[in-house]
Design an enzyme around this catalytic site. Sequence first.
Site, PDB file in Angstrom:
ATOM      1  N   TYR A 262       1.002  -1.198   0.068  1.00  0.00           N
ATOM      2  CA  TYR A 262      -0.095  -0.002  -0.196  1.00  0.00           C
ATOM      3  C   TYR A 262       0.834   1.285  -0.074  1.00  0.00           C
ATOM      4  CZ  TYR A 262      -3.712  -3.157   0.983  1.00  0.00           C
ATOM      5  OH  TYR A 262      -4.596  -4.229   1.065  1.00  0.00           O
TER       6      TYR A 262
ATOM      7  N   HIS B  53      -8.549   2.441  -5.659  1.00  0.00           N
ATOM      8  CA  HIS B  53      -7.796   1.411  -4.988  1.00  0.00           C
ATOM      9  C   HIS B  53      -6.336   1.690  -5.011  1.00  0.00           C
ATOM     10  CE1 HIS B  53     -11.120  -0.979  -4.100  1.00  0.00           C
ATOM     11  NE2 HIS B  53     -11.502  -0.735  -5.458  1.00  0.00           N
TER      12      HIS B  53
HETATM   13  O1  CA2 Z   1      -5.832  -1.507  -2.560  1.00  0.00           O
HETATM   14  C1  CA2 Z   1      -6.761  -0.828  -1.996  1.00  0.00           C
HETATM   15  O2  CA2 Z   1      -6.952   0.575  -1.858  1.00  0.00           O
HETATM   16  C2  CA2 Z   1      -7.734  -1.804  -1.360  1.00  0.00           C
HETATM   17  O3  CA2 Z   1      -8.954  -1.103  -1.471  1.00  0.00           O
HETATM   18  C3  CA2 Z   1      -7.200  -1.792   0.142  1.00  0.00           C
HETATM   19  C4  CA2 Z   1      -8.017  -2.945   1.103  1.00  0.00           C
HETATM   20  C5  CA2 Z   1      -8.264  -4.178   0.261  1.00  0.00           C
HETATM   21  O4  CA2 Z   1      -9.116  -4.936   1.174  1.00  0.00           O
HETATM   22  C6  CA2 Z   1      -8.763  -4.048  -0.938  1.00  0.00           C
HETATM   23  O5  CA2 Z   1      -8.612  -5.325  -1.603  1.00  0.00           O
HETATM   24  C7  CA2 Z   1      -7.796  -3.001  -1.885  1.00  0.00           C
HETATM   25  C8  CA2 Z   1      -7.303  -3.261   2.344  1.00  0.00           C
HETATM   26  C9  CA2 Z   1      -7.379  -1.696   3.248  1.00  0.00           C
HETATM   27  C10 CA2 Z   1      -6.455  -1.964   4.355  1.00  0.00           C
HETATM   28  O6  CA2 Z   1      -5.270  -1.077   4.249  1.00  0.00           O
HETATM   29  C11 CA2 Z   1      -4.283  -1.456   4.959  1.00  0.00           C
HETATM   30  C12 CA2 Z   1      -3.472  -0.677   4.964  1.00  0.00           C
HETATM   31  C13 CA2 Z   1      -2.137  -0.774   5.530  1.00  0.00           C
HETATM   32  C14 CA2 Z   1      -1.903  -2.150   6.648  1.00  0.00           C
HETATM   33  C15 CA2 Z   1      -3.107  -2.934   6.413  1.00  0.00           C
HETATM   34  C16 CA2 Z   1      -4.195  -2.465   5.701  1.00  0.00           C
END
Ligand code: CA2
Length: 151
Positions: A24, A101
């Site tokens: 991310y 995303h």
């Molecule tokens: O890529 C993206 O922006 C997502 O929407 C992020 C979601 C994931 O479930 C989607 O499939 C794609 C997850 C958000 C959680 O973000 C985190 C950030 C840092 C550490 C852990 C989770």
Amino acid sequence: MAKPIYVLNGPNLNLLGRREPAVYGRDTLADVRSRTEERARGAGLVVDFRQTNSEGELIGWVQEARDKAAGIIVNAGGLTHTSISLLDALQAAELPVVEVHLSNIFRRDSFRHHSYVSLAATGVICGLGAKGYELAVDAMAQLIAAPKSRA
Ligand code: CA2
């Protein structure tokens, strides 16, 4: 006064920059917010940037947007792949919707390849990290200026 663009972030996006930087990126959600607000200012728009870990609260904000916002930029986090209720709310809002995303969901687990949100989205941006939010603002500026245009 012109209506703001709601930029709505779903569950766990508050963890940005603190875990899983390889997936991310290193920007925190506060960084993403500043970049998004700055880009909106340049385009003469105002954004109302929010994050929640609650599906119900996210749906409430989408319902509120129908009357109070000019458009919705949404990263629904994991709810993207599960929430028919969020889809129903986005469709009922009858506003331009840009789905964002950070990661490229199509290069990841197969359960991330399907998005309910996409069924209500005018357009989708994924895989470009925090930059995707700035691009979503640019796209929204065009959609609001020419609401009937498909591009
Ligand atoms: O890529 C993206 O922006 C997502 O929407 C992020 C979601 C994931 O479930 C989607 O499939 C794609 C997850 C958000 C959680 O973000 C985190 C950030 C840092 C550490 C852990 C989770």
